[in-house]
Design a protein around this motif. Structure first.
Motif, short mmCIF file in Angstrom:
data_model
loop_
_atom_site.label_atom_id
_atom_site.label_comp_id
_atom_site.label_asym_id
_atom_site.label_seq_id
_atom_site.Cartn_x
_atom_site.Cartn_y
_atom_site.Cartn_z
N GLU A 10 34.30 22.43 53.26
CA GLU A 10 35.18 21.43 53.88
C GLU A 10 35.56 21.82 55.30
O GLU A 10 35.69 20.96 56.16
N GLU A 11 35.68 23.13 55.53
CA GLU A 11 36.13 23.57 56.85
C GLU A 11 35.00 23.46 57.88
O GLU A 11 35.24 23.08 59.03
N TYR A 12 33.78 23.77 57.48
CA TYR A 12 32.69 23.88 58.46
C TYR A 12 31.88 22.59 58.63
O TYR A 12 31.25 22.40 59.66
N PHE A 13 31.82 21.73 57.60
CA PHE A 13 30.83 20.65 57.63
C PHE A 13 31.45 19.27 57.55
O PHE A 13 32.56 19.10 57.06
N ASP A 14 30.69 18.27 58.04
CA ASP A 14 31.12 16.88 57.98
C ASP A 14 30.63 16.23 56.69
O ASP A 14 31.36 15.52 56.02
N ASP A 15 29.33 16.45 56.41
CA ASP A 15 28.71 15.80 55.27
C ASP A 15 28.21 16.87 54.31
O ASP A 15 28.00 18.02 54.70
N VAL A 16 27.98 16.47 53.07
CA VAL A 16 27.46 17.42 52.11
C VAL A 16 26.39 16.75 51.26
O VAL A 16 26.46 15.55 50.96
N LEU A 17 25.34 17.51 50.96
CA LEU A 17 24.29 17.04 50.05
C LEU A 17 24.31 17.97 48.86
O LEU A 17 23.99 19.15 48.99
N LEU A 18 24.73 17.45 47.71
CA LEU A 18 24.77 18.27 46.50
C LEU A 18 23.43 18.13 45.79
O LEU A 18 23.01 17.01 45.45
N LEU A 19 22.78 19.26 45.59
CA LEU A 19 21.39 19.22 45.14
C LEU A 19 21.23 20.07 43.90
O LEU A 19 21.74 21.19 43.83
N TYR A 51 26.66 21.95 39.34
CA TYR A 51 26.59 23.34 38.87
C TYR A 51 26.72 23.45 37.36
O TYR A 51 26.17 24.36 36.75
N GLY A 52 27.49 22.56 36.77
CA GLY A 52 27.77 22.71 35.36
C GLY A 52 26.59 22.27 34.50
O GLY A 52 25.94 21.26 34.75
#
Lengths: 275, 447
Positions: free
Chosen positions: A222-231, A254-255
């Motif tokens: 959250e601190e470093y990035f704007d967008d996230v791709l969960l793969l 992850y689960g």
């Protein structure tokens, strides 16, 4: 599966950049990748927003590095296609930079940090020409941006792991690309290096660049990035961190093992072996 | 040097005059001999230059397979030429044959790696021995041919510079110069492909073609080196100078010319001796010279040499022992008893101006006091860190800190302080109190 429906930046706001920059710097369409005929990425769809810092997050073996390597043509695609500003990688190579994992090279190689940074300029220098002073100065400036100017003449094996990582980053910066792929740049680095890399990421963003970064530390996403791709072998979720980086999506990434995908991969590999 | 014909004593130079030796070394022993020595020297330079990239690309073994694969090519070319009624024993016939053999060998290795699950070491060993076996069989075929003038073909196995004529030597010299020039031109590309193939590929460099160019130069040097050095030993001319040069430098742009110079020197010495003693095994002498240079580098090179490494280790041991003695003295001043240091360490303390020793009492000088404080502080900060962050028991942290206290650079100590401050611990300029009772068995430490 879940492409990023982010608002496209309008062309008129990017007047300073080349005209086809209105397109997404990176568009992955229905990408499937297999290692030794065993699929490791299934049907990945993904658009990167211009001027964004994107974290690629997922458990070990989720195919994060493979995604980057497939985008760069280092791993063949079993299906799908990748476009850069609407064109093929071959046509846009100069505008794309790459920071590989540190472990991929032999650091006992007889070159200095400056020599390595200069390699980012080789594409501009061209065949059979020596590295001239302006290029060396550009490489030195890149080393300075990651706080490594004082170590320019060190042999690379005499640098710490974090410093080596910064040298790799400097090599990519020396290329002055518009889209950067970084494969776990924060893995195993010291605090000073982490600060230096974050600084560079922000600077790149402020200059209109886009960064796709494989990242392992969930606490700093959250601190470093704007967008996230969960793969996890397929795209679980992607979009702005505030929307996509949810507890529910993380649990789905992850689960629990993706038993069905795993088993299907195994079956495909077995069939390829003729069993 | 117009000394009377007094001969050099002892084997194997018996019967060679100083005068002959001097004239050979200075290229004054006749046009032919001079050209042969020059050609061989250029070959040595080319071997060193091309070999640098081969070593860094970790392809030394491939060079060996390549040279062995040349033998069936040579023998085959000889047979074909003889059957066609051409003089078989000329480099114009044999070298193309050797090149064909080399290329076939490389392709065979690549095919095995590509289509089977064998690794390249197994593929290289298989190709090397099978091709060499085929060459030996073809040589025996030549032996039994009625017309063949096979004299001298065996010199390709062991190498014999004396068997070269001036025309051969010129051909070799020109080809060597060509490969040196090509390597110089492609220096940047070779460096990139050797260091980071994937990055090179991503940048659009055709790494396959660059590798091919490197292999082509390897083939050229191998083929032209067969006659002078022999196919059994030519790989040494490619690998040994490069490995020797690596000991002395950390820069590729120094290593490549240095390796060329060492290779040239070896080939020069070997071919001079071969010119004086027609039966001397020139290839072996060239390789032994290179080997001696390599051994010298391995032992005496300033930072990568064995002697330097041993000295470094010894000085580190002394530093650690001195640190421990200083810490012991400092902690005794804090009111705990510790045994005095041994004699060797006492000497090191005195020589370093760190302490005065009188009646078994160690009195630290201001400099010694300063360094002792630094060591104690690093030691105890590390102990605190282990207790706070690694949940280590206070009684168990001392040994770990013994190891670490000497290795902590200022930047790491600053990070340590930050980490402790984050746990609301007071970090003072001085050393924190020890978390365990002092005077234990680790405290004497001067071991």
């Amino acid at each position: 599966m879940s492409p990023l429906h982010a608002p496209r930046v309008r062309a008129d706001s990017l007047a300073s950049l080349p005209e086809h920059s209105a397109d997404s710097p990176l568009a992955v369409h229905a990408m499937t990748v297999a290692y030794h005929r065993r699929p490791v990425l299934w049907d990945v769809d993904f658009d990167a927003r211009p001027r964004s810092l994107v974290a690629v997050v997922g458990p070990n073996g989720a195919g994060k590095s493979t995604l980057i390597r497939a985008c760069l043509g280092l791993v063949p695609l079993a299906a799908g296609r990748v476009e850069y500003w609407g064109r093929s990688y071959r046509q846009q190579r100069r505008r794309v930079g790459y920071v590989p994992q540190r472990e991929t090279v032999d650091w006992d190689f007889p070159v200095s940090a400056l020599d390595v940074a200069c390699m980012g300029r080789y594409g501009m220098i061209g065949w059979c020409r020596p590295v001239t002073r302006p290029h060396r100065e550009a490489a030195l400036a890149a080393l300075d941006r990651v706080g490594m100017a004082d170590y320019a003449n060190r042999q690379i094996s005499q640098l710490s792991g974090g410093q080596q990582q910064r040298v790799f980053l400097a090599r990519a910066l020396a290329q002055d690309a518009e889209l950067y792929f970084m494969d776990e740049p924060f893995a195993g680095v010291d605090a000073a290096t982490e600060r230096a890399i974050v600084e560079v990421l922000r600077e790149l963003k402020s200059r209109g660049r886009t960064v796709i970064c494989v990242h392992h530390d969930l606490q700093t996403v959250e601190e470093y990035f704007d967008d996230v791709l969960l793969l996890n072998m397929r795209v679980v979720a992607c979009g702005p961190v505030a929307e996509a980086f949810t507890a529910e999506n993380l649990r789905r990434t992850y689960g629990g093992r993706l038993t069905l995908l795993d088993e299907a991969s195994e079956a495909v590999a077995r069939a390829a072996r003729g069993e | 040097m117009s000394v009377a014909p007094s001969t050099v004593e002892g084997w194997p130079m018996q019967g060679v005059t100083f005068d002959e030796l001097w004239r050979t070394l200075t290229l004054q022993a006749g046009h032919n001999a001079a050209i042969v020595v020059l050609g061989a020297t250029l070959l040595g330079v080319a071997g060193g230059v091309v070999g640098s990239f081969i070593v860094l690309r970790k392809r030394a073994l491939l060079g060996d397979a390549l040279s062995h694969a040349a033998l069936p090519g040579i023998a085959g070319a000889f047979i074909a030429a003889t059957l066609l009624g051409v003089q078989g024993r000329s480099l114009g016939v044999l070298l193309p044959g050797a090149a064909v053999g080399c290329v076939a060998g490389v392709l065979a290795v690549q095919a095995i790696v590509r289509w089977t699950r064998l690794r390249d070491d197994a593929a290289i060993a298989a190709v090397l021995s099978v091709f060499f076996g085929a060459g030996v069989v073809l040589l025996s075929v030549i032996q039994s041919m009625p017309t063949g003038d096979q004299g001298g073909l065996a010199s390709f196995i062991y190498g014999q510079t004396a068997a070269m004529n001036a025309r051969d030597a010129m051909l070799i010299g020109v080809a060597a110069l060509g490969s040196i020039a090509a390597a110089a031109l492609l220096f940047k590309e070779f460096r990139l492909a050797c260091f980071d193939r994937e990055f090179a590929a991503v940048q659009g460099w055709p790494v396959g073609a660059i590798d091919l160019a490197m292999t082509a130069l390897l083939v050229v040097v191998t083929v032209i080196g067969l006659q002078a050095v022999g196919l059994l030993l030519i790989v040494a001319l490619l690998i040994v100078p490069a490995a020797a040069a690596r000991f002395w430098t950390e820069r590729l742009r120094v290593m490549v010319p240095l390796s060329g110079a060492l290779g040239g020197l070896s080939a020069y010495a070997g071919s001079c001796i071969s010119a004086l003693l027609t039966n001397a095994p020139a290839g072996a002498i060239i390789v032994l010279t290179a080997g001696a240079i390599f051994a010298a580098g391995m032992l005496f090179a300033p930072s990568r040499g064995v002697v330097a490494a041993v000295l470094r280790l010894a000085s580190l041991r002394v530093r650690i022992a001195v640190d421990h003695a200083l810490r012991a003295a400092h902690e005794r001043a804090e009111g705990t008893g510790t045994p005095p240091p041994g004699r060797g360490i006492a000497l090191a303390l005195r020589v370093g101006g760190l302490a005065r020793i009188a009646d078994d009492r160690v009195e630290l000088t201001p400099r010694g006091e300063e360094r002792a404080r630094r060591v104690v502080r690093a030691h105890r900060l590390w102990e605190q860190y282990l207790i706070e962050y690694a949940d280590a028991a206070p009684s168990h942290v001392d040994v770990s800190a013994d190891e670490v206290e000497h290795a902590l650079p200022p930047a790491l100590i600053a990070e340590l302080e930050d980490a402790l401050r984050r746990r609301w611990l007071r970090v003072t300029k001085g050393a924190p109190a020890s978390p365990h009772t002092l005077g234990g068995e680790h405290q004497g430490g001067a071991t």
